[in-house]
Design an enzyme around this catalytic site. Sequence first.
Site, short mmCIF file in Angstrom:
data_model
loop_
_atom_site.label_atom_id
_atom_site.label_comp_id
_atom_site.label_asym_id
_atom_site.label_seq_id
_atom_site.Cartn_x
_atom_site.Cartn_y
_atom_site.Cartn_z
N ARG A 53 10.46 20.13 -1.04
CA ARG A 53 11.01 18.82 -1.43
C ARG A 53 12.30 18.55 -0.67
O ARG A 53 12.59 17.42 -0.28
CB ARG A 53 11.23 18.73 -2.95
CG ARG A 53 11.97 17.48 -3.37
CD ARG A 53 11.80 17.06 -4.83
NE ARG A 53 11.74 18.16 -5.76
CZ ARG A 53 12.77 18.93 -6.13
NH1 ARG A 53 13.98 18.70 -5.63
NH2 ARG A 53 12.61 19.92 -6.99
N TYR A 105 6.24 -8.93 -0.44
CA TYR A 105 5.14 -8.06 -0.87
C TYR A 105 5.10 -8.04 -2.41
O TYR A 105 6.14 -7.80 -3.05
CB TYR A 105 5.34 -6.65 -0.31
CG TYR A 105 4.26 -5.71 -0.74
CD1 TYR A 105 2.96 -5.87 -0.27
CD2 TYR A 105 4.51 -4.68 -1.65
CE1 TYR A 105 1.94 -5.02 -0.69
CE2 TYR A 105 3.50 -3.83 -2.07
CZ TYR A 105 2.22 -4.01 -1.59
OH TYR A 105 1.22 -3.17 -2.00
N ASP A 177 12.62 -4.98 5.36
CA ASP A 177 11.29 -4.39 5.27
C ASP A 177 10.56 -4.83 6.54
O ASP A 177 10.15 -5.98 6.67
CB ASP A 177 10.57 -4.88 4.00
CG ASP A 177 9.19 -4.23 3.84
OD1 ASP A 177 8.57 -3.88 4.85
OD2 ASP A 177 8.72 -4.12 2.69
N LYS A 202 0.58 0.97 6.64
CA LYS A 202 0.14 -0.17 7.43
C LYS A 202 0.14 0.21 8.92
O LYS A 202 -0.55 1.14 9.29
CB LYS A 202 1.03 -1.38 7.11
CG LYS A 202 1.28 -1.56 5.60
CD LYS A 202 0.04 -1.85 4.79
CE LYS A 202 0.24 -1.76 3.28
NZ LYS A 202 1.31 -2.57 2.73
C1 LIG Z 1 2.13 -2.44 1.55
C2 LIG Z 1 3.54 -2.88 1.57
C3 LIG Z 1 4.51 -2.25 0.79
C4 LIG Z 1 4.15 -1.13 -0.17
O1 LIG Z 1 3.73 0.02 0.51
P1 LIG Z 1 2.65 1.08 -0.06
O2 LIG Z 1 2.51 2.03 1.08
O3 LIG Z 1 1.40 0.33 -0.38
O4 LIG Z 1 3.24 1.69 -1.27
C5 LIG Z 1 5.82 -2.67 0.91
N1 LIG Z 1 6.16 -3.68 1.75
C6 LIG Z 1 5.25 -4.31 2.50
C7 LIG Z 1 5.69 -5.40 3.40
C8 LIG Z 1 3.91 -3.94 2.45
O5 LIG Z 1 3.02 -4.58 3.20
#
Ligand SMILES: *Cc1c(COP(=O)(O)O)cnc(C)c1O
Length: 384
Positions: A53, A105, A177, A202
């Site tokens: 961890r 999101y 983000d 993604k």
């Molecule tokens: C998918 C997504 C998240 C969340 O991520 P996970 O890997 O599904 O937990 C956060 N921000 C954006 C812009 C996303 O597309």
Amino acid sequence: MTTTTKQLTLESRLVQTGVGRDERTGGISFPIYPSATYRHPAVGASTGYDYTRSGNPTRQLLEETLADLEGGARGLAFASGMAALTTLFLHFSAGDHLLVSQDLYGGTYRVLDQVFGKFGLAASYVDTTDPAAVAAAIRPESKALLVETPGNPLLGVADLAALGALCRRHDLLFIVDNTFLTPVLQRPFDFGADVTVYSATKYLGGHSDLLAGALVARTPELGERLYFLQNSTGGTLPPQDCWLLLRSLKTLPLRLERHCASALEIAHWLQEHPRVRTVYYPGLANHPGHQLSRRQASGFGGMLSFRVDTAATARQVLERIRVISFAESLGGVESLLTLPAVQTHGDIPEGERQRLGICDSLLRLSVGIESACDIIGDLEQALA
Ligand SMILES: *Cc1c(COP(=O)(O)O)cnc(C)c1O
């Protein structure tokens, strides 16, 4: 990383990640270290690893690669994008206030509204494509601005330089983000961002076979604070998944090139279709964020949304597509189509969705790396 590899381009550095780093074997691929714990050589001595961890060799290579990719002081890898965001939100205290993009999101909205709200962390959802609206929403207790650009699902473009200047003036932590464009296409630290957030599920992962998240801090101080929170709360990415993400990152620039080229071609094609009312893609000259996007990013990305004539047409398209999958998520090599009002943004209250323009006839396409002509062919038969 050796000095010679430091001088290479980002593309080459990504490909060379981990090559020869395992000195014992000279492995081209850096190994997965599944060990949860590590034998100490003596009392008070450590190999540098004590407990996974807190630190793991495979995760360390990934985290260094993420920091290098972004040009930040420290990268941190998490079990999901939500784990990364949750850890970041734990940086704040009860009574603090966050300014957040309204074109956001859905899961980020949900965790702020239904989880962090209970602990007294307040958030306001603002149109971050309008810096004046952001400035007007600042309160004395505001501590940070969280921006997604381009937005989700309407692909609105926020002016990172203007927002960065605003954050500096008001002493706000500037969080971006950057999941949609990745550091390959957009570099938030150049515009004053303090920390970037990724759902590595993604584009960074890119194959719809891995759930992962990341934070990158610009300064060592913030990096240390976020590492403390990561180690304290434990949302780390397992070593096997770190290895898979390291492998994925090697082809990230190459994949994005294709995502961007195909998305532009498909956006142009959709614009001409009689059953398509509006196409939302920053690469289109008529998109309100087109010029801004050209200035602050080196590509428009692989995400686009489009509004069809009726909700029934949207349903028909989802039922008829064969190459493209009707599925949530984005950023994979496979094309995915989703209905944001029901799926990704289902947790946003109906009235709020209507106000934002996330209606039942809006479809969001994550353009994969299949031939653009096959994706267009699939949309053509589905819209017929
Ligand atoms: C998918 C997504 C998240 C969340 O991520 P996970 O890997 O599904 O937990 C956060 N921000 C954006 C812009 C996303 O597309």
